[in-house]
Design a protein around this motif. Structure first.
Motif, PDB file in Angstrom:
ATOM      1  N   ASP A   1      -4.534   5.479   5.778  1.00  0.00           N
ATOM      2  CA  ASP A   1      -4.960   4.612   4.682  1.00  0.00           C
ATOM      3  C   ASP A   1      -6.116   5.264   3.943  1.00  0.00           C
ATOM      4  O   ASP A   1      -6.974   5.909   4.576  1.00  0.00           O
ATOM      5  CB  ASP A   1      -5.510   3.275   5.221  1.00  0.00           C
ATOM      6  CG  ASP A   1      -4.425   2.225   5.384  1.00  0.00           C
ATOM      7  OD1 ASP A   1      -3.438   2.283   4.646  1.00  0.00           O
ATOM      8  OD2 ASP A   1      -4.592   1.348   6.252  1.00  0.00           O
TER       9      ASP A   1
ATOM     10  N   THR B   1      -1.173   4.365   1.101  1.00  0.00           N
ATOM     11  CA  THR B   1      -0.908   4.525   2.528  1.00  0.00           C
ATOM     12  C   THR B   1       0.316   5.417   2.715  1.00  0.00           C
ATOM     13  O   THR B   1       1.283   5.303   1.959  1.00  0.00           O
ATOM     14  CB  THR B   1      -0.645   3.158   3.184  1.00  0.00           C
ATOM     15  OG1 THR B   1      -1.821   2.359   3.101  1.00  0.00           O
ATOM     16  CG2 THR B   1      -0.251   3.311   4.651  1.00  0.00           C
TER      17      THR B   1
ATOM     18  N   ARG C   1       0.840  -1.209   0.000  1.00  0.00           N
ATOM     19  CA  ARG C   1       0.000   0.000   0.000  1.00  0.00           C
ATOM     20  C   ARG C   1       0.868   1.249   0.000  1.00  0.00           C
ATOM     21  O   ARG C   1       0.571   2.224  -0.696  1.00  0.00           O
ATOM     22  CB  ARG C   1      -0.947   0.009   1.205  1.00  0.00           C
ATOM     23  CG  ARG C   1      -1.978  -1.102   1.206  1.00  0.00           C
ATOM     24  CD  ARG C   1      -3.164  -0.805   2.100  1.00  0.00           C
ATOM     25  NE  ARG C   1      -2.809  -0.417   3.451  1.00  0.00           N
ATOM     26  CZ  ARG C   1      -2.591  -1.242   4.460  1.00  0.00           C
ATOM     27  NH1 ARG C   1      -2.658  -2.556   4.251  1.00  0.00           N
ATOM     28  NH2 ARG C   1      -2.290  -0.790   5.661  1.00  0.00           N
TER      29      ARG C   1
END
Length: 634
Positions: A130, A44, A38
């Protein structure tokens, strides 16, 4: 005759398909990835340093976070995105908070949390954010569809019947209007809005002053009724309406998450008006006392005696009582502010805000209705006695990600359906933006030649440019093949960009040695990747780096205009594939941003397989300048 039960059941099924597709895309892109994956893909940011925290207008908590070890391209995160703020510190109390991004600037980000308190672990380190799937819009659409279908009493069944074409819209007879700042068709539209008992529609093609007309209609309505709800599908559109209505000296209250509100509009938000009120100091004081009591109660350890347990319970009870008192005071003040407003503005989804929960309105206006999914339009309509829809179904459509939902008709908006069955619709027929040659192709293809250019603009041209107002630069035969960014699945065309720049160099040379100001310039492409490539090239080009030019996608250019517009079509391949250039409504938007000069660059061999673009090329041959890219190659 429409079977209402079946109609809404099918609409509900289409929303479910779109929601599932959206969630599948989210899972595919984000949820299944590890933290490191991510981070690598930019979904992220971790680890983060908290550089500032506090409370915004309306006492919402916020944090400003920063990445200090590397920079991620801010293309994944942008203002308005829902995110999850989390910590990986073991044993942290309340391990995550949901919020909305207020701004992203390189490696810095401000997040306004959907919480009254900052998390206790904020300064414990190991913090990240996130991207989060936001299902609120879908939940509100589903809820609205079920409520509209089930309602048997009040005005909603009548409006439902008119909007679905089962009964005719009714209008009061009235005297003709003559607002000096409006033309004949605009005044007729205002008359129709004032005379509507059920539904009125304003169809406003590009440059015809749709927003101006709607604002004047709302101003006229405000003299007869108090508290008009004005909505639009996007925050940008709501902010524009708020600004324009406030300029007419109306009291406007903007509802919505302040992280999604433009800074220039903050003064009109409910939070700002609440903060300005003298009574807000008492409310703030009570909230601080409640927060302090809660914090003190949480400081008790797990192992404690009867005395400590009793003390903790007393503190929690004190916090609850203080919160209830603060809420009572705040609700009373909020109600006063809303009751004093001429107009309340918000997005379609934000009309479910708790402060509007029990409110009904004589009139609900929906601007940019042709960009709104039908289920979203029903959300504020539930609160209405009459509905005003304004928009143009031949400009930007709503976004539908599911092919199955699109095939089922989810992309067909309520205003489109009304245009097909309402006996009376206000069509604004005079445009004030474009030279008549720039207007001409769209007028033929979309508006049955009903549009006319106002005298002030029909012949205006760039002073130092002798060519026709519409020009096509053909790259066919130049081997300017399109390229694909594999990560973002977006296309770009470096060679096409270079031809654009060569044309721009020649254009700028015309102004050398003169004292004339440069005309305003915009560069548009249907493909995000092409706009990014062009922006990067502009920054690296010493001849163009300081040029005041706006580069953006078609969607971002909606509602804007420039003296000179370049459109880079990008697509150039041996298969004749043109992708979403087939969305002709988007091209209508792009082609109608130019006031004095429109220059389209593309490969006729690729786009010419499509009837729409064949017709455009023929139009340019007859009415404009048809050039070849070889004329601009060195």
């Amino acid at each position: 005759m429409v079977n209402e039960k079946k109609y809404f059941e099918e609409l509900l099924a289409l929303v479910a398909k779109e929601k599932q597709k959206d969630f599948d895309l989210y899972k595919e892109q984000i949820e299944k990835l590890s933290l490191e994956e991510r981070k690598e893909k930019g979904f992220t940011w971790h680890p983060l340093v908290v550089t500032k925290s506090g409370y915004t207008i309306g006492e919402r908590s916020f944090v400003i976070v920063e990445k200090d070890n590397e920079l991620f391209a801010p293309r994944k995160f942008r203002a308005g995105t829902t995110v999850r703020l989390f910590t990986l510190t073991p044993g942290a109390y309340q391990p995550e908070k949901i919020g909305v991004i207020n701004f992203v600037k390189r490696n810095r980000m401000k997040i306004i949390l959907n919480a009254r308190d900052l998390p206790d672990w904020l300064n414990m380190g190991n913090i990240g954010i996130d991207m989060q799937f936001d299902e609120r819009t879908y939940l509100e659409m589903e809820k609205a569809i079920k409520a509209v279908q089930a309602e048997k009493k009040g005005r909603l069944p009548d409006l439902r019947s008119v909007l679905l074409g089962k009964t005719e819209a009714r209008f009061y007879g009235g005297s003709s209007l003559a607002i000096p700042t409006l033309n004949e068709s605009q005044n007729r539209a205002v008359e129709q809005v004032l005379g509507a008992q059920d539904v009125a529609v304003i169809h406003g093609p590009p440059g015809t002053g749709k927003t101006t007309t709607l604002v004047q209609a709302i101003k006229a309505l405000s003299k007869k009724e108090h508290g008009i709800l004005v909505c639009a599908p996007s925050n940008a559109a709501v902010d524009l309406l708020t600004e324009r209505l406030a300029a007419e000296e109306l009291i406007v209250v903007r509802i919505g998450h302040i992280s999604r509100v433009d800074e220039n509009i903050l003064q009109h938000t409910l939070e700002a008006r609440l903060g300005e009120h003298p009574d807000s100091k008492n409310i703030k004081k009570v909230k601080i006392q409640a927060a302090a009591a809660r914090k003190k109660a949480r400081q008790f350890k797990r192992k404690f005696g009867q005395k400590e347990r009793s003390e903790r319970n007393d503190l929690y009870q004190e916090a609850r009582e203080l919160e209830a008192w603060g809420k009572q005071l705040e609700d009373r003040l909020l109600n006063q502010i809303l009751e004093s407003a001429h107009v309340i503005t918000c997005t379609l989804v934000s009309s479910t805000n708790r402060v509007l929960e029990k409110k009904q309105f004589r009139t609900v206006c929906i601007d940019e209705a042709a960009q709104a999914l039908e289920p979203a339009s029903w959300i504020p309509i539930q609160k209405a006695s009459r509905v005003i829809l304004a928009g143009d179904p031949f400009q930007l459509p709503p976004t539908v990600k599911s092919r199955a939902a699109q095939k089922g008709g989810l992309n067909i908006t309520l205003i489109e359906k009304c245009l097909n069955h309402l006996p009376e619709v206000s069509f604004l027929n005079t445009q004030y933006r474009m030279h008549e040659s720039i207007m001409g192709f769209s007028n033929q293809r979309f508006y049955d030649n009903q549009l006319q250019a106002a005298e002030a603009v029909k012949e205006h041209r760039l002073v130092l440019e002798e060519g026709q107002p519409v020009q096509f630069i053909d790259t066919a035969g130049c081997s300017f093949d399109e390229k694909l960014n594999e990560e973002f699945l977006s296309r770009y065309n470096p060679d096409e960009c270079q031809i654009l720049f060569e044309h721009l160099y020649q254009f700028l040379d015309l102004y050398k040695g003169t004292e004339m100001d440069l005309p305003s310039i915009g560069i548009i492409s249907p493909y995000k990747e092409q706009t990014i490539y062009i922006k990067n090239q502009l920054e690296e080009d010493p001849r163009l780096e300081s040029l005041p030019v706006t580069v953006n996608t078609i969607d971002a250019f909606q509602g804007q205009e420039r003296d000179l517009i370049y459109i880079s079509l990008v697509r150039s391949n041996g298969k004749g594939e043109i992708g979403f250039l087939k969305d002709y409504r988007r091209m209508n938007v792009a082609m109608t941003r130019a006031k004095k000069k429109l220059i389209v660059i593309g490969d006729s061999a690729t786009i010419g397989v499509d009837d729409f673009y064949t017709a455009f090329l023929e139009y340019v041959e007859q009415q404009g300048d048809y050039k070849t890219a070889w004329e601009y190659m060195r």
